[in-house]
Design a protein around this motif. Sequence first.
Motif, PDB file in Angstrom:
ATOM      1  N   ASN A 164     -42.608 -40.076 -46.850  1.00  0.00           N
ATOM      2  CA  ASN A 164     -41.788 -38.867 -46.824  1.00  0.00           C
ATOM      3  C   ASN A 164     -40.744 -38.888 -45.698  1.00  0.00           C
ATOM      4  O   ASN A 164     -40.146 -37.860 -45.384  1.00  0.00           O
ATOM      5  CB  ASN A 164     -42.676 -37.628 -46.681  1.00  0.00           C
ATOM      6  CG  ASN A 164     -43.563 -37.427 -47.896  1.00  0.00           C
ATOM      7  OD1 ASN A 164     -43.072 -37.454 -49.034  1.00  0.00           O
ATOM      8  ND2 ASN A 164     -44.861 -37.254 -47.684  1.00  0.00           N
ATOM      9  N   LEU A 165     -40.537 -40.067 -45.121  1.00  0.00           N
ATOM     10  CA  LEU A 165     -39.603 -40.176 -44.000  1.00  0.00           C
ATOM     11  C   LEU A 165     -38.172 -39.932 -44.472  1.00  0.00           C
ATOM     12  O   LEU A 165     -37.658 -40.635 -45.342  1.00  0.00           O
ATOM     13  CB  LEU A 165     -39.709 -41.572 -43.358  1.00  0.00           C
ATOM     14  CG  LEU A 165     -38.940 -41.785 -42.049  1.00  0.00           C
ATOM     15  CD1 LEU A 165     -39.512 -40.915 -40.945  1.00  0.00           C
ATOM     16  CD2 LEU A 165     -38.984 -43.253 -41.627  1.00  0.00           C
ATOM     17  N   THR A 166     -37.521 -38.925 -43.877  1.00  0.00           N
ATOM     18  CA  THR A 166     -36.129 -38.608 -44.233  1.00  0.00           C
ATOM     19  C   THR A 166     -35.161 -38.904 -43.097  1.00  0.00           C
ATOM     20  O   THR A 166     -33.971 -39.125 -43.338  1.00  0.00           O
ATOM     21  CB  THR A 166     -35.994 -37.122 -44.609  1.00  0.00           C
ATOM     22  OG1 THR A 166     -36.412 -36.317 -43.496  1.00  0.00           O
ATOM     23  CG2 THR A 166     -36.857 -36.795 -45.828  1.00  0.00           C
ATOM     24  N   LYS A 167     -35.658 -38.906 -41.860  1.00  0.00           N
ATOM     25  CA  LYS A 167     -34.770 -39.141 -40.707  1.00  0.00           C
ATOM     26  C   LYS A 167     -35.390 -40.196 -39.803  1.00  0.00           C
ATOM     27  O   LYS A 167     -36.553 -40.101 -39.425  1.00  0.00           O
ATOM     28  CB  LYS A 167     -34.550 -37.854 -39.910  1.00  0.00           C
ATOM     29  CG  LYS A 167     -33.699 -38.064 -38.659  1.00  0.00           C
ATOM     30  CD  LYS A 167     -33.507 -36.771 -37.855  1.00  0.00           C
ATOM     31  CE  LYS A 167     -32.696 -37.032 -36.598  1.00  0.00           C
ATOM     32  NZ  LYS A 167     -32.502 -35.802 -35.793  1.00  0.00           N
ATOM     33  N   LEU A 168     -34.575 -41.219 -39.433  1.00  0.00           N
ATOM     34  CA  LEU A 168     -35.006 -42.256 -38.502  1.00  0.00           C
ATOM     35  C   LEU A 168     -33.911 -42.460 -37.453  1.00  0.00           C
ATOM     36  O   LEU A 168     -32.807 -42.895 -37.778  1.00  0.00           O
ATOM     37  CB  LEU A 168     -35.275 -43.568 -39.249  1.00  0.00           C
ATOM     38  CG  LEU A 168     -35.689 -44.768 -38.376  1.00  0.00           C
ATOM     39  CD1 LEU A 168     -36.983 -44.464 -37.623  1.00  0.00           C
ATOM     40  CD2 LEU A 168     -35.841 -46.021 -39.221  1.00  0.00           C
ATOM     41  N   ASP A 169     -34.236 -42.127 -36.216  1.00  0.00           N
ATOM     42  CA  ASP A 169     -33.287 -42.275 -35.098  1.00  0.00           C
ATOM     43  C   ASP A 169     -33.849 -43.283 -34.109  1.00  0.00           C
ATOM     44  O   ASP A 169     -34.834 -43.015 -33.413  1.00  0.00           O
ATOM     45  CB  ASP A 169     -33.057 -40.920 -34.422  1.00  0.00           C
ATOM     46  CG  ASP A 169     -31.913 -40.981 -33.403  1.00  0.00           C
ATOM     47  OD1 ASP A 169     -31.503 -42.097 -33.022  1.00  0.00           O
ATOM     48  OD2 ASP A 169     -31.451 -39.909 -32.983  1.00  0.00           O
ATOM     49  N   LEU A 170     -33.229 -44.472 -34.050  1.00  0.00           N
ATOM     50  CA  LEU A 170     -33.664 -45.549 -33.151  1.00  0.00           C
ATOM     51  C   LEU A 170     -32.581 -45.864 -32.118  1.00  0.00           C
ATOM     52  O   LEU A 170     -32.510 -46.967 -31.585  1.00  0.00           O
ATOM     53  CB  LEU A 170     -33.973 -46.812 -33.966  1.00  0.00           C
ATOM     54  CG  LEU A 170     -35.225 -46.739 -34.850  1.00  0.00           C
ATOM     55  CD1 LEU A 170     -35.209 -47.862 -35.873  1.00  0.00           C
ATOM     56  CD2 LEU A 170     -36.483 -46.807 -34.004  1.00  0.00           C
ATOM     57  N   SER A 171     -31.739 -44.929 -31.819  1.00  0.00           N
ATOM     58  CA  SER A 171     -30.598 -45.170 -30.943  1.00  0.00           C
ATOM     59  C   SER A 171     -31.032 -45.431 -29.499  1.00  0.00           C
ATOM     60  O   SER A 171     -32.121 -45.068 -29.071  1.00  0.00           O
ATOM     61  CB  SER A 171     -29.634 -43.978 -30.987  1.00  0.00           C
ATOM     62  OG  SER A 171     -30.285 -42.786 -30.585  1.00  0.00           O
ATOM     63  N   CYS A 172     -30.146 -46.122 -28.773  1.00  0.00           N
ATOM     64  CA  CYS A 172     -30.327 -46.385 -27.335  1.00  0.00           C
ATOM     65  C   CYS A 172     -31.582 -47.190 -27.043  1.00  0.00           C
ATOM     66  O   CYS A 172     -32.375 -46.839 -26.159  1.00  0.00           O
ATOM     67  CB  CYS A 172     -30.331 -45.085 -26.540  1.00  0.00           C
ATOM     68  SG  CYS A 172     -28.809 -44.147 -26.694  1.00  0.00           S
ATOM     69  N   ASN A 173     -31.810 -48.243 -27.808  1.00  0.00           N
ATOM     70  CA  ASN A 173     -32.897 -49.169 -27.529  1.00  0.00           C
ATOM     71  C   ASN A 173     -32.321 -50.574 -27.379  1.00  0.00           C
ATOM     72  O   ASN A 173     -31.103 -50.734 -27.162  1.00  0.00           O
ATOM     73  CB  ASN A 173     -33.945 -49.099 -28.650  1.00  0.00           C
ATOM     74  CG  ASN A 173     -34.823 -47.867 -28.538  1.00  0.00           C
ATOM     75  OD1 ASN A 173     -35.640 -47.773 -27.626  1.00  0.00           O
ATOM     76  ND2 ASN A 173     -34.646 -46.913 -29.449  1.00  0.00           N
ATOM     77  N   ASN A 174     -33.181 -51.573 -27.473  1.00  0.00           N
ATOM     78  CA  ASN A 174     -32.748 -52.965 -27.315  1.00  0.00           C
ATOM     79  C   ASN A 174     -33.106 -53.796 -28.544  1.00  0.00           C
ATOM     80  O   ASN A 174     -33.418 -54.976 -28.443  1.00  0.00           O
ATOM     81  CB  ASN A 174     -33.405 -53.591 -26.079  1.00  0.00           C
ATOM     82  CG  ASN A 174     -33.193 -52.766 -24.826  1.00  0.00           C
ATOM     83  OD1 ASN A 174     -32.080 -52.366 -24.526  1.00  0.00           O
ATOM     84  ND2 ASN A 174     -34.276 -52.486 -24.109  1.00  0.00           N
ATOM     85  N   ILE A 175     -33.073 -53.185 -29.701  1.00  0.00           N
ATOM     86  CA  ILE A 175     -33.550 -53.844 -30.921  1.00  0.00           C
ATOM     87  C   ILE A 175     -32.558 -54.941 -31.335  1.00  0.00           C
ATOM     88  O   ILE A 175     -31.371 -54.674 -31.493  1.00  0.00           O
ATOM     89  CB  ILE A 175     -33.725 -52.821 -32.050  1.00  0.00           C
ATOM     90  CG1 ILE A 175     -34.696 -51.718 -31.597  1.00  0.00           C
ATOM     91  CG2 ILE A 175     -34.226 -53.494 -33.320  1.00  0.00           C
ATOM     92  CD1 ILE A 175     -34.827 -50.563 -32.562  1.00  0.00           C
ATOM     93  N   PRO A 176     -33.049 -56.156 -31.512  1.00  0.00           N
ATOM     94  CA  PRO A 176     -32.153 -57.274 -31.862  1.00  0.00           C
ATOM     95  C   PRO A 176     -32.122 -57.531 -33.371  1.00  0.00           C
ATOM     96  O   PRO A 176     -32.774 -56.845 -34.157  1.00  0.00           O
ATOM     97  CB  PRO A 176     -32.811 -58.448 -31.143  1.00  0.00           C
ATOM     98  CG  PRO A 176     -34.288 -58.135 -31.256  1.00  0.00           C
ATOM     99  CD  PRO A 176     -34.411 -56.615 -31.220  1.00  0.00           C
ATOM    100  N   GLY A 177     -31.350 -58.563 -33.738  1.00  0.00           N
ATOM    101  CA  GLY A 177     -31.376 -59.037 -35.116  1.00  0.00           C
ATOM    102  C   GLY A 177     -30.268 -58.477 -35.978  1.00  0.00           C
ATOM    103  O   GLY A 177     -29.362 -57.786 -35.510  1.00  0.00           O
TER     104      GLY A 177
END
Length: 1021
Positions: A105-118
């Motif tokens: 049921n995930l509608t919003k995903l906020d992963l801003s301001c991290n160090n995620i690569p790829g």
Amino acid sequence: MPRLTSSPPHIHFFFLFFYIPCFVFLCSLSHIAESQIQDREQEVLLQLRQSWRDPPSLDHWVPSNSSSHCTWPEVTCQDGSITELNLVNLNIDYSIPPFICDLKNLTKLDLSCNNIPGEFPTVLYNCSKLVYLDLSQNYFEGPIPSDIDMMADLQVLILSATSFSFDIPASIARLQRLRILHLNQSEYNGTYPEEIFGLSNLEELSLSYNPQFVQSQLPQNFTSLKKLRFFSMLQMNLFGRIPETVSDMEALEYLNLGENSLTGEIPGIIFALRNLSELYMYKNKVSGSIPRVSATKLRVIDLSYNNLTGNIPEDFGKLNLSSLNLHFNQLSGGIPEAIGRLPALSDVRLSNNNLSGTIPPDFGKFSPLRRFEVAYNNLTGALPEQLCQNGMLTGLAAMHNNLSGELPESLGNCRSLFEALLNDNGFTGNVPGGLWKSPNLTALVLSGNGLSGELPGELSRNITRIEISNNRFIGKIPSTVSSWRKLMVFDATNNLLNGTVLTELTELPSLTTLLLGQNELSGILPTDIVSWKSLTTLNLSHNKISGPIPSKIGLLPVLTQLDLSDNQLSGLIPPEIGQLNLNRLNLSSNRLRGSIPAKLENAAYDASFLNNSGLCASNSFMRLNVCNSQSHRSSKTDHTLIMILTIAAAMVIVMLVLLMIRASRKNRDWYDSTPKLTSFQRLNFTESNILSGLKELNVIGSGGSGKVYRIDVNPSGDAVAVKRISNNRKLDEKLEKQFVAEVEILGNIKHLHIIKLLCCISCENSKLLVYEFMENSSLDHWLHKRKRLSPVSGVANNMILDWPKRMQIALGAAKGLCYMHNDCSPPIIHRDVKSSNILLDSEFNAKIADFGLARMLAKPGEAVSMTGVAGSFGYLAPEYAHTTRVNEKIDVYSFGVVLLELTTGSEANDGDKDMCLADLAWRHMQDGKPISDALDEEVKDECNVDEISNVFKLGIFCTATLPSTRPTMKEVLQVLLKCSDPQYNVEKKSRHKFDVVPLLENSMYEGMPRSDFHALECNTY
């Protein structure tokens, strides 16, 4: 009353034994299902934490019997199921696992301001209900996938400040439900699809800070976005006119088209958009007058750095503005009175225009004014009395106007004030007492007024800069000066200060500049000055200071300028002074005696000791009496004998020189007069070594003024370069001036990146300039000679001048020019900067050479008049061809051409007679071609193409047509240092998190124009 009837007993029985158990059973099933969902979702969260190596920021993600994971701050649930994950700034530095989409049921995903690569996480395609995705400020790279439209339900897509590159795919335009799309601050190096402007539901669109986009016109179809409220295309290489159809965008609230190349006039319809709140159009090329305003919701207007003319519209006084920025235009007329009465106004920047009249007196009276800048105009009258009425003013800049009267008393109560720059006006009276003590004040610049009174006993503890020169301050420097611990610059030149130079002044550890010249100071100088570890400039000239020069001045580690002239100093010059690496030394007009230190016997200091009748030197060229090593009790006979022997020895030397000259048939122009050698360094050779080497065999170059020789001066192989300025008849006026300029300048300056003049030898018909020998010839030889010959061996040299060496050369030459423009007094303009005048030593260190056309300016930044145009085609600044008034910016232009040569490998005059390298480079940019196409293939590779591109761009900025828009050499050097700093480039990624595209806007604190070059950051391209 009617009788109530009741249900038959069997009905009650059926309800109790059938419906209630069913209801309880169904509730229990629902509870079990909900519990299972929650357990599964919690399991997913715990798996997430584990896959990200248990970051400390998620330590609270632990199972608990007392509370659900829905209470965790990063999690939002609805009906017991997770609908939002807000994982912002948690230092996550691992990729996104595919099982995250098990949160059904995930509608919003906020992963801003991290160090995620790829690469772009296509695993999110399986999150079928996702409508909001924010991946900004991470380390994603590569292209945005062409099948991104598989996330068909997305309404918000934010990919700002990442390393996504290549073209933005047109498939984004198939995400028809998008309301918010942010693609700013990335590394896209292709184009943006105009299909984006067909997304009819867009409310926010930001494509800003993508300077590597291919240059294009502002799309005509952008006005079809009827629902658009937020629109930003800042710094995107846009050009062309702004379409009148912008009027169709009635919902628009925020419009930012700054830092592009937009031209023409501002469409009047923009100021009629009824919902427009913020308008940014700074750093473009728009012209004409500012249209009348009918939009009533405008709060922010920024039209700075354009070519706007005419008056500031009176209609601005009817708005509810909080910020008005119009600086660096050509606006004229007065400042409308009504603007000063706007209730929300906090930021006013009107500097660098042609505004006149008085400043409206109501500024600050009705509004929370924070920043007020009106510098570099023609304003008259007094400063508004209530600028700091609301106690929020931090920055005040009104320098270089014709303001008068006393400073407002209210400034003395302005505790918020950070900097006050009021120099070069006509202010009189005393400085308000509270202004000196304002607790947040760091810079107070009052120079060039008619202010009076005494210096305060108490000063702000945060102050770093006090400039009060050319006023009428009186009295003594207070002893409490020792508490000014952060003070770096103290300039009180040309006042009426008296008393002594206090010992307390020497207790200021941060002091870099102390200027107290032209006052009435007396007494002796402090002897203990070891705390001045940072002092670079000390000027106490034109006072009444007496006593000896403290020897510890010679121990100051970074002192480069020392002026103690026109005082009453006496005694010997301490030998320690000779240990200093001084660019400028003046001890003239004192009462000094004895011999000057041996290390100061240098032509660079020829005028440093005049009018000291008791001083002497061991060499006559110092314009001092020659020291007599004999005792004063020596007899007259001894003196006579010594004189006879000296004359005889000199005659023998002259005869030997004449014999050597006559032995060479090719040097007959030396017959007519006796050569005179003037040395500027300690020499390990004599005149005869030089004269005997003037053979055709030793010629290594020639120019308009004569030939250049390489001469070995001793058996060990030490060599010098000799430039011979000669003529068949007596030297004409032009050559004589070139010789004088070369000697006057090189004989008085020392710098690692300026050619060292060892000595000069002159006679009536010829003059020789003897330099250190540069083993690798000139930059021109390495860049443009297809058959590269070794300057030493003459053998063909196939070695490529690689990019690190080119960068090293650019840095060295920039340092030399920066020194000439900023550290020499007076400043020096070279006038003939070109690749053939940049010489290279054995390690490829660059040195500026050939100062025959150089001129010294009267004051920093001041132009000097020339009788004619001199220089080389391809390097000449455009203004130099039609004016005789030039300044340092002509050297900046020429150096920009050198940067273009270094990056492209082309010659400065590549092209026809109407098109040189600088023009070709500008045309390349205007045509929207990739910069990489212009770079030299010999040095370009995937590892350095970004760095070379940035230096190419710097060359573009330096060769701007208008001198005022070119950077200074100091700014050019700063950019080159950043480009060449490996550590700076290593930190490229980490900067995305904090200041992804720093905009160095005009500094009101320096009071000097800035150009678009400030947007150049070596690690953002």
